[in-house]
Write an enzyme that holds these catalytic residues in place. Structure first.
Site, short mmCIF file in Angstrom:
data_model
loop_
_atom_site.label_atom_id
_atom_site.label_comp_id
_atom_site.label_asym_id
_atom_site.label_seq_id
_atom_site.Cartn_x
_atom_site.Cartn_y
_atom_site.Cartn_z
N HIS A 1 0.71 -0.86 0.19
CA HIS A 1 0.38 0.05 -0.10
C HIS A 1 1.00 1.55 -0.07
O HIS A 1 2.02 0.72 0.31
CB HIS A 1 -1.05 -0.60 1.01
CG HIS A 1 -2.09 -1.32 1.24
ND1 HIS A 1 -2.61 -0.73 1.99
CD2 HIS A 1 -2.23 -1.99 0.18
CE1 HIS A 1 -3.73 -2.11 1.60
NE2 HIS A 1 -2.83 -2.73 1.65
N CYS B 1 -5.68 1.72 5.74
CA CYS B 1 -6.61 0.12 6.00
C CYS B 1 -6.12 -0.02 7.16
O CYS B 1 -5.19 0.79 8.53
CB CYS B 1 -5.87 -0.51 5.68
SG CYS B 1 -5.02 -1.59 4.92
N GLU C 1 0.99 3.96 1.85
CA GLU C 1 1.47 4.46 3.16
C GLU C 1 2.40 3.35 3.65
O GLU C 1 3.80 3.98 4.05
CB GLU C 1 0.53 3.98 4.39
CG GLU C 1 -0.74 4.85 3.88
CD GLU C 1 -1.69 4.07 3.35
OE1 GLU C 1 -1.92 3.37 1.90
OE2 GLU C 1 -3.43 3.89 3.77
N CYS D 1 -2.38 -0.26 7.40
CA CYS D 1 -1.42 0.60 7.48
C CYS D 1 -1.39 1.52 8.94
O CYS D 1 -0.37 2.45 9.07
CB CYS D 1 -2.30 2.03 6.49
SG CYS D 1 -1.77 0.49 5.14
#
Length: 165
Positions: free
Chosen positions: A66, A96, A68, A99
């Site tokens: 992701h 999410c 992040e 993260c």
């Protein structure tokens, strides 16, 4: 005691937030060009760009890629320390669970996100993890910076995906 509408760690936007979120949005567009869900992230400390990233789980064959996480990995390598106290993470979509957990472990000081993620958002949409008192680190957070352009980029991406089916 804070009201439910104004959580203790929710903080107002700052002057530099727009500039850094615009950078994150440009990274989200890079993800889109690569066929990834268009999410971008930057990590900044005291006005210095530490790292940036965009979603790349498809191209990287890694479910943890992701935006992040990519940015956190790069910032940690830059600092040669997995902890990033004092840093602010800007991301175009509400993080999410994975993260949020990584940000807590990295000791991110502040999170700024643009659009909410109604299906899996872990800050305000489905969970309020940053408001939980059992973590050993608390992250201040701000939502809604460039919400409309970031949200539109995501909506348009998924509309195009559905139309292509």
């Amino acid at each position: 005691m804070n009201s439910p509408l104004e959580p203790e760690y929710r903080v107002p936007a700052q002057d530099e937030d727009l500039e850094w979120m615009q950078r994150a949005l440009s990274l989200a567009r890079q993800a889109e060009r690569e066929g990834e869900v268009p999410v971008g992230a930057v990590i900044v400390d005291d006005g210095e760009l530490l790292a940036e990233g965009w979603n790349s789980p498809l191209g990287g064959h890694d479910p943890t890629n992701h935006a992040e996480i990519v940015a956190l990995r790069k910032a940690a390598a830059h600092r040669q320390n997995y902890r990033l106290p004092g840093a602010t993470l800007y991301v175009t979509l509400e993080p999410c669970i994975m993260c949020v957990g990584a940000m807590i472990h990295a000791r991110i000081e502040r999170l700024v996100f643009a659009a909410t993620e109604p299906r899996a958002g872990a800050v305000v949409s489905q969970l309020s993890l940053l408001e939980e008192g059992f973590f050993n680190h608390r992250i201040r957070w701000t939502e809604g910076v460039l919400k409309d352009p970031c949200g539109s980029l995501l909506s348009d991406f998924f509309k195009a995906k559905r139309a292509a089916r």
